[in-house]
Motif scaffolding. Structure first.
Motif, short mmCIF file in Angstrom:
data_model
loop_
_atom_site.label_atom_id
_atom_site.label_comp_id
_atom_site.label_asym_id
_atom_site.label_seq_id
_atom_site.Cartn_x
_atom_site.Cartn_y
_atom_site.Cartn_z
N THR A 314 25.08 14.06 -16.03
CA THR A 314 25.57 13.52 -17.30
C THR A 314 25.95 14.62 -18.29
OG1 THR A 314 23.33 13.40 -18.18
CG2 THR A 314 24.19 11.46 -16.99
N GLY A 315 25.39 15.82 -18.12
CA GLY A 315 25.67 16.90 -19.06
C GLY A 315 24.83 16.83 -20.32
N ASP A 316 23.78 15.93 -20.35
CA ASP A 316 22.91 15.80 -21.53
C ASP A 316 21.95 16.99 -21.61
OD1 ASP A 316 24.11 13.46 -22.20
OD2 ASP A 316 22.63 12.21 -21.13
N TYR A 317 21.64 17.37 -22.85
CA TYR A 317 20.69 18.45 -23.09
C TYR A 317 19.30 17.87 -23.34
CZ TYR A 317 24.70 21.56 -23.66
OH TYR A 317 25.83 22.29 -23.45
N PRO A 318 18.24 18.56 -22.94
CA PRO A 318 16.87 18.05 -23.21
C PRO A 318 16.49 18.23 -24.67
CG PRO A 318 16.74 20.19 -22.17
CD PRO A 318 18.21 19.83 -22.18
N ASP A 319 15.53 17.41 -25.13
CA ASP A 319 15.03 17.52 -26.49
C ASP A 319 14.02 18.66 -26.61
OD1 ASP A 319 16.51 15.44 -27.50
OD2 ASP A 319 15.00 13.93 -26.94
N ILE A 320 14.06 19.33 -27.75
CA ILE A 320 13.03 20.34 -28.03
C ILE A 320 11.72 19.62 -28.33
CG2 ILE A 320 12.35 22.22 -29.56
CD1 ILE A 320 15.26 22.79 -30.06
N PRO A 321 10.62 20.01 -27.74
CA PRO A 321 9.34 19.34 -28.04
C PRO A 321 9.03 19.36 -29.53
CG PRO A 321 9.10 20.82 -26.18
CD PRO A 321 10.45 21.08 -26.74
N ASP A 322 8.40 18.27 -30.01
CA ASP A 322 8.00 18.21 -31.41
C ASP A 322 6.96 19.28 -31.72
OD1 ASP A 322 9.70 16.12 -31.77
OD2 ASP A 322 8.15 14.60 -31.35
N GLU A 323 6.77 19.51 -33.02
CA GLU A 323 5.79 20.52 -33.43
C GLU A 323 4.38 20.11 -33.04
OE1 GLU A 323 4.97 24.15 -34.41
OE2 GLU A 323 7.01 23.35 -34.56
N ALA A 324 4.13 18.80 -33.02
CA ALA A 324 2.82 18.33 -32.56
C ALA A 324 2.62 18.60 -31.08
CB ALA A 324 2.67 16.84 -32.84
N ASP A 325 3.73 18.77 -30.34
CA ASP A 325 3.66 19.07 -28.92
C ASP A 325 3.78 20.56 -28.64
OD1 ASP A 325 3.68 16.37 -28.83
OD2 ASP A 325 5.78 16.20 -28.27
N ALA A 326 3.51 21.39 -29.67
CA ALA A 326 3.55 22.85 -29.59
C ALA A 326 4.94 23.42 -29.75
CB ALA A 326 2.93 23.38 -28.29
N GLY A 327 5.97 22.57 -29.93
CA GLY A 327 7.30 23.07 -30.23
C GLY A 327 7.84 24.00 -29.15
N SER A 328 8.47 25.08 -29.63
CA SER A 328 9.04 26.04 -28.69
C SER A 328 7.97 26.89 -28.00
CB SER A 328 10.02 26.96 -29.41
OG SER A 328 9.39 27.61 -30.49
N LYS A 329 6.71 26.75 -28.42
CA LYS A 329 5.63 27.42 -27.68
C LYS A 329 5.62 26.94 -26.23
CE LYS A 329 2.09 28.71 -31.03
NZ LYS A 329 0.71 28.43 -31.48
N TYR A 330 5.87 25.64 -26.07
CA TYR A 330 5.88 25.08 -24.71
C TYR A 330 7.04 25.66 -23.90
CZ TYR A 330 6.69 21.73 -20.97
OH TYR A 330 6.91 21.15 -19.75
N ILE A 331 8.15 25.95 -24.60
CA ILE A 331 9.30 26.51 -23.90
C ILE A 331 9.02 27.94 -23.45
CG2 ILE A 331 11.73 27.17 -24.19
CD1 ILE A 331 12.00 24.82 -26.12
N MET A 332 8.38 28.74 -24.34
CA MET A 332 8.10 30.14 -24.01
C MET A 332 6.93 30.28 -23.05
SD MET A 332 8.81 32.08 -27.63
CE MET A 332 7.98 30.89 -28.64
N ASN A 333 5.99 29.31 -23.09
CA ASN A 333 4.84 29.34 -22.18
C ASN A 333 4.71 27.98 -21.50
OD1 ASN A 333 3.84 32.01 -22.96
ND2 ASN A 333 3.40 31.03 -24.92
N PRO A 334 5.57 27.67 -20.54
CA PRO A 334 5.55 26.33 -19.92
C PRO A 334 4.31 26.13 -19.06
CG PRO A 334 7.05 27.77 -18.76
CD PRO A 334 6.58 28.55 -19.96
N LEU A 335 4.03 24.85 -18.81
CA LEU A 335 2.91 24.51 -17.93
C LEU A 335 3.21 24.97 -16.50
CD1 LEU A 335 2.09 20.88 -19.06
CD2 LEU A 335 0.73 22.90 -19.48
N PRO A 336 2.22 25.45 -15.81
CA PRO A 336 2.47 25.84 -14.40
C PRO A 336 2.77 24.61 -13.54
CG PRO A 336 0.13 25.95 -14.91
CD PRO A 336 0.83 25.69 -16.21
N LYS A 337 3.74 24.77 -12.68
CA LYS A 337 4.13 23.67 -11.81
C LYS A 337 3.11 23.51 -10.68
CE LYS A 337 9.07 24.20 -12.67
NZ LYS A 337 10.40 24.42 -12.06
#
Length: 865
Positions: A314-337
């Protein structure tokens, strides 16, 4: 002393902490009691390290060093409390641990065990404590409340003399005066006669006035010439440097040291103020110079995350996590798969032999269970194996903090060159390193907001292009909005997963039940505080010190324990226990959360032995609020069901204005439930009316509340029923017996109290006899006797008429000592405490084992014969 002195002291403490960690690693800290001596050595060493760190922290003037030094000091205190907890555990729960034999092996004096009160508990909060005390005294004046008496007890009021006794006393005093005058005259006449007789025996006549004057002149001139020559020689030695310059008699070394410490305190305050004022400009400078790079770093991470997680269909972009969800911290330190390891094909194939073995085991287990049930029905069931609880070990939480403190010192201060920093100002580079994480966090949040706005615009553009391409702009726009909501919901699930992974999520089972209603939710804290002050529940803490509780150390504690005699805790041990249990963990939020918890403490002993003094000293040393819930103090206040409101207000204010000490004198009255006895003890209201709310409030206390309940009693045996006694004993975490002063303590107590009242003792004073005669009297009795004897008029005559034992004993014997039977009743009650019961059981087991060993040795000797 110079700054380098305390830097070297800090370095030496770090080296000793490293040695201690290595020593603990090699120790066996099991609960079998074999390592008791080794743990005692470690405990003494931690006390010595704590004293060094406390002195260094008190005098270091570098603001950044003080931050790291305080962390090291608190870690050392926490480890000291953990070791003491385990030492008491190995000592069969007896709080007073006798270490005299270990001190003898180490060739140390008992002064090593004296734990100093941390000065930073009150000095670092000086302004807050001053504001609180000023507000408290203003409320006391407003409500016409008098603070509790903190000085010495009033002098003993002796009964008036009868007229005949007064006349006889006056007559004896007058006859004595006349006799003394007559003796003086006789001595003068006798001296003149002896001088005249001496001249007659020499055979010479008396000198004329001129000859006598000439002789006196020659002697005086010789004396003056000799003194002049000594002065010339002294000045010559001073000139050539062979003699040190004279010291000013007004410069006392102790006074000079106190002045130097006060000067260093001023330098501390100035450097701290400069450090605080420099934080904002340095932060602004770092933000200007490095902020752009930080923003670009976060933007690159988010852009890369957009590209990697974009939907290819579809070409859709994902949403940035909310600040309550750690924001871009989650992007820089993602959960291990989660990696799912596939099961090998070989194991998937069923093995007929394995199936057969499993079936046989299941059948055997089923038959065994059937046989056990049959035996249980017939009354011949087998004993179920008792699952032993896991063996308790010594707490080690603060050991990691000590390692962290050591690493911090080694990386920051060990090799740092401070030759150019003579005035110990703050280091700008260290400030930058400290504030960079906070600046990065601020910029990250700003970038998150900007990128969310950019993402919304980008999504609108994508939706508009797609709608223009398909000709369905309105419907697609509405679907896009719905999709966004669904994604936000998914983002919330991702936030919960992230929090659970980091261990910061909400605990299971919490939040389901309703919170109890707060009856004072509409009132301010100031109004609650003022009401408690007006009712006399909050009282100003008298400035008492633990040094006022004078007493010595028991040098025969270990010897008595080896002889199976339980010694009384010495005065020095009680001071040590009060500082460890009531001050060290109460004055620091960090220590109160992680140290072994102590919520309640009981002081029991005879009347006037210093229990209230210890409570006031603990509250003053920790800078704590003092709440007085003594039944006599709260009698008539908040009648009926309003007592629940009083207890709610007390604990609410105590939690918010922590640290707090809740003091309950005659605490046994709170736990008496027998109606007849409760009515006898009651005043306007029943004394035990706060018991239910008190138990509930203590149960709800959690580590970090910094509330300590101290109960004092001289009649613990009044809780006669089994249920009352059990509740009374189990309510308190610690039980400390405050005994009468022994001979060693009296040797220190009498001179200290006499000096405190302005008197002094001569070498002719028979202190040993006085100590023997005063055994059985309490500290309060002795201070009252001294206050009665040393009046203002008597103090004026002390230089010419020294104090005698007879003066003191004349007043002392008009007081009654503590009855031996009442003291014995308190000691018998103390045998019902859990620690004494456990020790008795251990002693019985040891005696049984010794008896069995002797019987086996006898049997072996008989068989050998």
């Amino acid at each position: 002393m110079a700054n380098v002195t305390y830097d070297l002291q800090w370095r030496g403490s770090i080296n000793e902490l490293i040695d201690q960690l290595e020593t603990e690693r090699l120790l066996d800290v099991s609960s079998d009691g074999k390592s008791w001596t080794d743990i005692a050595y470690v405990y003494i060493r931690y006390i010595q390290i704590y004293r060094q760190l406390e002195e260094a922290y008190d005098q270091v003037v570098h603001p950044q060093k003080r931050v790291d030094l305080r962390f090291t000091l608190e870690a050392c205190i926490g480890r000291l409390l953990e070791i003491k907890y385990w030492l008491v555990k190995l000592n069969h729960l007896h709080e007073a641990v006798s270490l005299d034999d270990i001190l003898l092996d180490l060739k140390l004096s008992p002064d090593v065990l004296e734990i100093p009160v941390p000065q930073f508990y009150t000095i670092d909060r000086r302004e807050d404590l001053e504001r609180r005390n000023n507000f408290l005294h203003a409320l006391m004046e407003k409500y016409n409340k008098t603070p509790p008496a903190s000085g010495p007890p009033p002098p003993l009021r002796l009964p008036p003399l009868a007229i005949d006794e007064a006349v006889l006393m006056i007559q004896s005093q007058e006859r004595g005066r006349q006799l003394r005058t007559k003796v003086k005259e006789i001595r003068l006449v006798k001296r003149l006669q002896e001088e005249e007789l001496r001249h007659q025996r020499q055979g010479g006549e008396l000198l004329s006035p001129d000859d006598a004057a000439t002789k006196i002149q020659s002697i005086v001139r010789g004396f003056l010439d000799r003194r002049r020559m000594k002065r010339i020689a002294h000045n010559e030695l001073l000139f050539i440097g062979m003699r040190p310059p004279p010291r000013d008699p007004n410069e006392d070394p102790l006074l000079v040291e106190a002045q130097n410490k006060a000067r260093r305190k001023d330098v501390q305050a100035r450097n701290k103020e400069e450090y605080d004022n420099a934080l904002a400009p340095i932060k602004k400078k770092v933000k200007e110079s490095e902020g752009l790079d930080m923003r670009e770093f976060v933007q690159d991470k988010i852009n890369r995350w957009f590209i990697e997680n974009r939907d290819p269909k579809t070409g859709d972009y994902p949403d940035i996590p909310d600040e309550a969800d750690a924001g871009s911290k989650y992007i820089m330190n993602p959960l291990p798969k989660l990696v799912v390891i596939p099961e090998p094909e070989e194991k998937k194939k069923k093995d007929p032999r394995a199936e057969k073995i499993a079936a046989n085991r299941a059948a055997a287990k089923k038959a065994k269970e059937k046989a056990r049930k049959a035996e249980a029905k017939q009354g011949k069931g087998r004993r179920e194996e008792v699952v032993k609880p896991p063996e308790e070990t010594c707490p080690i939480y603060f050991r990691d903090h000590i390692r962290k403190a050591i690493n911090t010192y080694c990386t920051r201060w060990q090799d740092k060159d401070e030759t150019s920093n003579f005035h110990q100002k703050h280091d700008v580079e260290l400030v930058k390193d400290a504030i960079r994480p906070s600046i990065f966090e601020e910029l990250r949040k700003e970038v998150d907001i900007e990128m969310r706005t950019l993402l919304e615009n980008l999504k609108e553009m994508v939706i508009a292009e797609r709608a223009a391409r398909l000709g369905k702009q309105g419907r697609k726009g509405r679907r896009g909005k719905k999709g966004g909501k669904k994604k936000k919901k998914k983002s919330g699930n991702m936030a919960l997963l992230m929090m659970q992974f980091l261990g910061i999520g909400p605990a299971k089972g919490k939040g389901k039940g309703r919170k109890p209603r707060d009856p004072t939710a509409d009132r301010s804290l100031e109004s609650l505080y003022a009401e408690l002050v007006g009712n006399g529940i909050i009282q100003p803490c008298p400035p008492r010190k633990f040094s006022e509780y004078v007493g010595g150390y028991n040098f025969l504690g270990s010897t008595l324990e080896k002889a199976k005699i339980t010694p009384d805790p010495s005065i020095a041990q009680i001071r040590q226990l009060m500082i460890e249990y009531c001050v060290l963990s109460l004055g620091s939020q960090f220590l109160n959360e992680k140290a072994p918890p102590i919520k309640t403490l009981l002081l029991f002993g005879s009347r006037r032995v210093g229990k209230t003094l210890l409570v006031h000293a603990a509250a003053h040393a920790a800078g704590a609020n003092l709440f007085n819930l003594t039944p006599s103090n709260t009698d008539g206040l908040y009648p009926g069901k309003q007592v629940n409101l009083m207890m709610h207000m007390v604990f609410k204010v105590a939690k918010v204005m922590a640290p707090s000490i809740i003091y309950i004198d005659e605490v046994e009255k709170v736990f008496v439930t027998e109606k007849r006895k409760a009515r006898e003890m009651a005043g306007t209201e029943l004394s035990n009316r706060i018991r239910k709310e008190l138990l509930k409030a203590v149960k709800n206390l959690v580590p970090g509340d910094r509330i300590l309940i101290i109960g004092c009693t001289y009649r613990p045996m009044d809780c006669t029923t089994k249920n009352d006694s059990k509740n009374f004993v189990n309510f308190f975490n610690k039980h400390i017996f405050v005994p009468l002063p022994d001979y060693a303590s009296l040797r220190l107590l009498w001179p200290a109290l006499i000096s405190r009242h302005g008197g002094s003792l001569t070498h002719e004073f028979d202190l040993s006899t006085l100590c023997h005669l005063s055994q059985g009297y309490t500290q309060g009795d002795i201070e009252q006797v001294i206050g009665t004897v040393l009046t203002k008029r008597r103090l004026m005559k002390l230089p010419t008429n020294p104090l005698t034992v007879e003066e003191i004993t004349d007043v002392l014997f008009k007081l009654r000592p503590v009855d031996k039977e009442s003291d014995l009743v308190i000691r018998d009650w103390s045998l019902t405490l859990p620690e004494n019961k456990k020790k008795e059981e251990v002693m019985k087991e040891k005696a049984k084992d010794e008896k069995g060993r002797q019987s086996r040795a006898t049997n072996r000797s008989k068989s050998a014969k």
